[in-house]
Design a protein around this motif. Structure first.
Motif, PDB file in Angstrom:
ATOM      1  N   TYR A 192       0.697  -1.156  -0.107  1.00  0.00           N
ATOM      2  CA  TYR A 192       0.095  -0.065  -0.155  1.00  0.00           C
ATOM      3  C   TYR A 192       0.912   1.283  -0.033  1.00  0.00           C
ATOM      4  O   TYR A 192       0.432   2.463   0.249  1.00  0.00           O
ATOM      5  CB  TYR A 192      -0.819   0.059   1.193  1.00  0.00           C
ATOM      6  N   ARG A 193       1.965   1.163  -0.371  1.00  0.00           N
ATOM      7  CA  ARG A 193       3.180   2.239   0.110  1.00  0.00           C
ATOM      8  C   ARG A 193       2.740   3.404  -1.062  1.00  0.00           C
ATOM      9  O   ARG A 193       2.458   2.984  -2.390  1.00  0.00           O
ATOM     10  CB  ARG A 193       4.574   1.757  -0.298  1.00  0.00           C
ATOM     11  N   ILE A 194       2.682   4.489  -1.010  1.00  0.00           N
ATOM     12  CA  ILE A 194       2.462   5.492  -1.836  1.00  0.00           C
ATOM     13  C   ILE A 194       3.584   6.690  -1.838  1.00  0.00           C
ATOM     14  O   ILE A 194       3.639   7.410  -2.613  1.00  0.00           O
ATOM     15  CB  ILE A 194       0.994   6.406  -1.851  1.00  0.00           C
ATOM     16  N   TYR A 195       4.329   6.450  -0.824  1.00  0.00           N
ATOM     17  CA  TYR A 195       5.393   7.577  -0.649  1.00  0.00           C
ATOM     18  C   TYR A 195       6.381   7.132   0.492  1.00  0.00           C
ATOM     19  O   TYR A 195       6.203   6.462   1.251  1.00  0.00           O
ATOM     20  CB  TYR A 195       4.794   8.734  -0.307  1.00  0.00           C
ATOM     21  N   ALA A 196       7.631   7.109   0.025  1.00  0.00           N
ATOM     22  CA  ALA A 196       8.995   6.709   1.028  1.00  0.00           C
ATOM     23  C   ALA A 196      10.107   7.611   0.853  1.00  0.00           C
ATOM     24  O   ALA A 196      10.365   8.208  -0.403  1.00  0.00           O
ATOM     25  CB  ALA A 196       9.220   5.212   0.669  1.00  0.00           C
ATOM     26  N   LYS A 197      10.886   7.983   1.839  1.00  0.00           N
ATOM     27  CA  LYS A 197      11.985   8.846   1.724  1.00  0.00           C
ATOM     28  C   LYS A 197      12.935   8.241   2.652  1.00  0.00           C
ATOM     29  O   LYS A 197      12.420   8.193   4.001  1.00  0.00           O
ATOM     30  CB  LYS A 197      11.577  10.172   1.653  1.00  0.00           C
ATOM     31  N   ILE A 198      14.309   8.279   2.493  1.00  0.00           N
ATOM     32  CA  ILE A 198      15.244   7.997   3.346  1.00  0.00           C
ATOM     33  C   ILE A 198      15.983   9.311   3.908  1.00  0.00           C
ATOM     34  O   ILE A 198      16.183  10.201   3.128  1.00  0.00           O
ATOM     35  CB  ILE A 198      16.525   7.030   2.836  1.00  0.00           C
ATOM     36  N   ILE A 199      15.965   9.588   5.293  1.00  0.00           N
ATOM     37  CA  ILE A 199      16.436  10.741   5.878  1.00  0.00           C
ATOM     38  C   ILE A 199      17.565  10.352   6.924  1.00  0.00           C
ATOM     39  O   ILE A 199      17.864   9.339   7.269  1.00  0.00           O
ATOM     40  CB  ILE A 199      15.397  11.673   6.459  1.00  0.00           C
ATOM     41  N   THR A 200      18.281  11.383   7.373  1.00  0.00           N
ATOM     42  CA  THR A 200      19.314  11.142   8.157  1.00  0.00           C
ATOM     43  C   THR A 200      18.932  11.594   9.837  1.00  0.00           C
ATOM     44  O   THR A 200      19.336  11.312  10.849  1.00  0.00           O
ATOM     45  CB  THR A 200      20.460  11.826   8.102  1.00  0.00           C
ATOM     46  N   GLY A 201      17.870  12.556   9.851  1.00  0.00           N
ATOM     47  CA  GLY A 201      17.452  13.176  11.199  1.00  0.00           C
ATOM     48  C   GLY A 201      16.181  12.400  11.674  1.00  0.00           C
ATOM     49  O   GLY A 201      15.879  11.310  11.444  1.00  0.00           O
ATOM     50  N   GLY A 202      15.674  12.969  12.623  1.00  0.00           N
ATOM     51  CA  GLY A 202      14.601  12.442  13.229  1.00  0.00           C
ATOM     52  C   GLY A 202      13.147  12.955  12.914  1.00  0.00           C
ATOM     53  O   GLY A 202      12.216  12.798  13.710  1.00  0.00           O
ATOM     54  N   GLU A 203      12.963  13.715  11.843  1.00  0.00           N
ATOM     55  CA  GLU A 203      11.518  14.044  11.414  1.00  0.00           C
ATOM     56  C   GLU A 203      11.799  14.532  10.002  1.00  0.00           C
ATOM     57  O   GLU A 203      12.774  14.689   9.311  1.00  0.00           O
ATOM     58  CB  GLU A 203      11.248  15.332  12.070  1.00  0.00           C
TER      59      GLU A 203
END
Length: 454
Positions: free
Chosen positions: A214-225
Motif C-alpha cells: 500500500y506504499r504511496i510514498y517513501a523517503k530516506i533521511i538522516t534526522g528524526g523528522e
C-alpha cells in the motif's frame, strides 16, 4: 527553512564565523542595536531536568534502554552522560572527564542506548550505571544544570522490538490536524539513517523490513523528522525503520500511525499560511511539536492547511488544490513574511492577499487576515544563514496597513513588539517561540467572535 537537522550541522561548522558578526561594524545599525542572540553575559542556569524513565534493581531495562526526561521547550539540543561509577568531583554545571559515554546528538527528550556496545559488563541486572542530561542553547551553552544522577540497571535481554518510536499523534486535540504532515520519531540505537513510508491502507506486513503493497510514498533521511512535501487529503498511515550506512535494516518498521485529513469531516475553520502557521520554532521544534503551534492553543478546532516555506505567491498557487476540497466556512490567513524578507515589494504581497480574498468570496468562504509580526534579521542570519532584504520593515508595515483595512485580527499588535522581533519571542528571528504562539492564539480567541460564534 524546514531542514532542521542539516541546519544544526551547518551551524556547528560555521559557528565561530557567525559569532564574529556580533562585533562586525558592517552590521546594519538598526539591526545591531536590537535584541540579538547573545552569550556575552552568563545567565543563571535553569533548574535541572527531571528523568521520566526509571530502571531499578527490581525492574531493570533490557540491553537497549530508552531514556526519557521532561521536555525543555527552550532547548536546542541535549547533552547526555553515562557513568559506570560516580566521580568524586562530579559537578552539576560541568561535563565530566570520567564519563563512560557522552553524546550531544540528542534533539528530542529521549535517547535509546545500545548497552551491548557501551557497557556490556553491566548487563547482569545487578551492576548499576548512572545517567544524567542537560539542555543546551544555540551557542552550545547550557540552559539547565545537569539532572540528578539516575540509576540504570539492565539485563542482556534484547528488546521485544527494535524500531524507531513515533513521536507525534495526529487528530487528537485542537491544532493537531495538518494537511502537510511532519513525521517525527525517536531514532533507534545504531541506525544512521531512516526510511519513512506512507501508505493509503494499514500495512499488511507490520513490524517487518519490506515495503508495504500500500506504499504511496517513501523517503530516506538522516534526522528524526520528515516534512511531507505533498498535501495528504484522505486517510493515511506512516511508519519508519532504521538503516545503517549501507542501507541495511537496523531493526524493523515501527507500528503504523494513522492520520487523516478528510473533507467530509466538515471543518468549519481552517488556517492557511507558511511555516509561522504550520508550526515549529527554536530550531529543534517542528510543526508536530504542538507547543510551538498557535493552532494548539485555540479554543476551537481547526484544520491546518499551512505549508512551511510558502510565499504569498505559492499560497495563491495552491489555494484551489489545498483549500477548496475542505470548503471551510472561515479561513484564517497569515502569509507574506517569506516574500517580504526576500525583497518582494509590498504591492505584490498585497495583490496576492487580495487574490486569496477573492477566491474565498467566490467560494462562500469568509477570509480573516492576520497581521504579520516583525522579524529579526540578525537572528535569521545566525540560525539559518539567510540574508534579509534591507527594506523588509518598510514593506511589512505597508502590508499590515492594508490588512488593517480589511476583516482581520491584529496578531502582530498583540505582541507589543519593538520594530525588530525580540529574541525572547523568536530565537530564530522568524517563527515565534511558545510565548509568541500563545499570544497569537489568545488574540484570535479574543476576537474570533467578531466573525463567528465559537
Amino acid at each position: 527553512m524546514n531542514k532542521k537537522f542539516l541546519l544544526i550541522i551547518l551551524i556547528l561548522i560555521t559557528l565561530s564565523w557567525h559569532l564574529s558578526l556580533q562585533n562586525n561594524d558592517t552590521i546594519d545599525a538598526e539591526t545591531k542595536n536590537t535584541d540579538q542572540i547573545s552569550t556575552s553575559e552568563k545567565t543563571p542556569l535553569a533548574p535541572a531536568l527531571v528523568a521520566l524513565s526509571h530502571f531499578s534493581l527490581q525492574d531493570p531495562s533490557n540491553n537497549m534502554p530508552l531514556l526519557e526526561w521532561r521536555e525543555d521547550l527552550n532547548a536546542v539540543y541535549y547533552e547526555l552522560e553515562l557513568f559506570d561509577t560516580i566521580p568524586d568531583d562530579l559537578s552539576d554545571e560541568e561535563l565530566s572527564s570520567k564519563n563512560l559515554y557522552y553524546t550531544a546528538s540528542v534533539y528530542t527528550n529521549a535517547k535509546q542506548l545500545d548497552l551491548t556496545q557501551i557497557a556490556p559488563n553491566a548487563l547482569n541486572g545487578k551492576t548499576p550505571l548512572y545517567w544524567r542530561i542537560r539542555s543546551m542553547d544555540i551557542d552550545h551553552n547550557p540552559i539547565t544544570k545537569f539532572s540528578a544522577l539516575e540509576e540504570l540497571y539492565a539485563t542482556n535481554q534484547a528488546p521485544q522490538m527494535n524500531a524507531p518510536i513515533p513521536h507525534v499523534i495526529y487528530n487528537e486535540k485542537n491544532g493537531t490536524t495538518l494537511l502537510y504532515p511532519v513525521y517525527s520519531f525517536i531514532p533507534n540505537a545504531n541506525a544512521t539513517q531512516f526510511e519513512i513510508e506512507v501508505t493509503d491502507n494499514i500495512p499488511e506486513n507490520p513490524n517487518g523490513t519490506t515495503p508495504s503493497k500500500y506504499r504511496i510514498y517513501a523517503k530516506i533521511i538522516t534526522g528524526g523528522e520528515l516534512y511531507d512535501e505533498k498535501p495528504r487529503i484522505g486517510t493515511f498511515y506512516w511508519r519508519v525503520r532504521g538503516l545503517d550506512d549501507e542501507g541495511n535494516p537496523v531493526g524493523v518498521y515501527s507500528d503504523a500511525q494513522i492520520f487523516k485529513n478528510e473533507p467530509q469531516d466538515n471543518w468549519k475553520i481552517a488556517i492557511f499560511g507558511d511555516s509561522i502557521s504550520h508550526g515549529g520554532g527554536h530550531l529543534s521544534f517542528g510543526p508536530a511539536d504542538w507547543a510551538y503551534s498557535y493552532a494548539y492553543y485555540l479554543d476551537f478546532p481547526t484544520i491546518n492547511l499551512s505549508c512551511s516555506g510558502d510565499t504569498s505567491e505559492t499560497m495563491v498557487q495552491r489555494f484551489d488544490d489545498d483549500v477548496l476540497p475542505f470548503h471551510p466556512q472561515y479561513l484564517l490567513i497569515m502569509g507574506g513574511t517569506n516574500s517580504l524578507r526576500a525583497g518582494m515589494p509590498a504591492e505584490n504581497v498585497i495583490n496576492d492577499l487580495k487574490t486569496i480574498q477573492e477566491k474565498c468570496y467566490e467560494n462562500n468562504i469568509t477570509p480573516i487576515l492576520l497581521t504579520l509580526a516583525p522579524i529579526n534579521p540578525y537572528n535569521i542570519k545566525k540560525v539559518f544563514n539567510e540574508e534579509t532584504s534591507e527594506v523588509w520593515q518598510y514593506n511589512l508595515n505597508l502590508v499590515n496597513d492594508f490588512i488593517r483595512t480589511q476583516p482581520h485580527i491584529d496578531t502582530a499588535k498583540a505582541l507589543n513588539s519593538p520594530p525588530i522581533l525580540p529574541t525572547e519571542y523568536a530565537m530564530d528571528g522568524l517563527h515565534g517561540d511558545v510565548i509568541a504562539k500563545k499570544i497569537y492564539a489568545q488574540e484570535i480567541n479574543d476576537n474570533i467572535s467578531q466573525f463567528i460564534a465559537k
